[in-house]
Motif scaffolding. Structure first.
Motif: not given
Length: 116
Positions: A89-116
Motif C-alpha cells: 500500500d505504501l509503495v502504491a500510494y507513494g507511486t501515485a503521489t510521485v506521479a501526481a507531483a510530476g504531472l503537476l510540475v509538468f503542467i505548471s512548466g507547460l503553463f509558464v512556457f505558454l504564458a511567456s
C-alpha cells in the motif's frame, strides 16, 4: 432499493465500529463472515459507503478496513489482510503521489512556457 429511512441502527453501529477499528479480531472476522451471508447488512454497508463523502480524509488503516469489507461483500472472500499489504500500500500510494507531483510540475512548466 435500500433507503436512509430503512437502515438498521444496529447494522450502522456495527459498520462504523468496524470502520473505526473498534472491533476485536474475533468480532472483525464475525462481521466479515456475516457480510457474506446477511443481505440486509450488505445493503446497509453499501448505503453507508455511498453516504460517506469524507472518505478521502480517512486514515490509511480505515481505508484498508473499508477495502477489505468491500471485497468481502462483493467477492465473498473474508480473508484478513497480511502484514505484507502495508508495504504494498505504501509503495502504491507513494507511486501515485510521485506521479501526481510530476504531472503537476509538468503542467505548471507547460503553463509558464505558454504564458511567456
Amino acid at each position: 432499493m435500500k433507503t436512509l429511512e430503512n437502515l438498521s441502527f444496529h447494522n450502522i453501529t456495527l459498520i462504523e465500529d468496524y470502520f473505526d477499528g473498534k472491533l476485536s479480531q474475533h468480532e472483525t472476522e464475525k462481521f466479515l463472515r456475516r457480510l457474506i451471508s446477511d443481505a440486509e447488512l450488505r445493503e446497509d454497508f453499501d448505503l453507508v459507503i455511498e453516504l460517506s463523502p469524507q472518505m478521502v480524509t480517512w486514515s490509511l488503516d480505515k481505508k484498508r478496513r473499508v477495502r477489505l469489507a468491500f471485497s468481502t461483500r462483493h467477492y465473498g472472500a473474508a480473508a484478513l489482510p497480511s502484514k505484507g499489504n502495508l508495504a504494498k500500500d505504501l509503495v502504491a500510494y507513494g507511486t501515485a503521489t510521485v506521479a501526481a507531483a510530476g504531472l503537476l510540475v509538468f503542467i505548471s512548466g507547460l503553463f509558464v512556457f505558454l504564458a511567456s
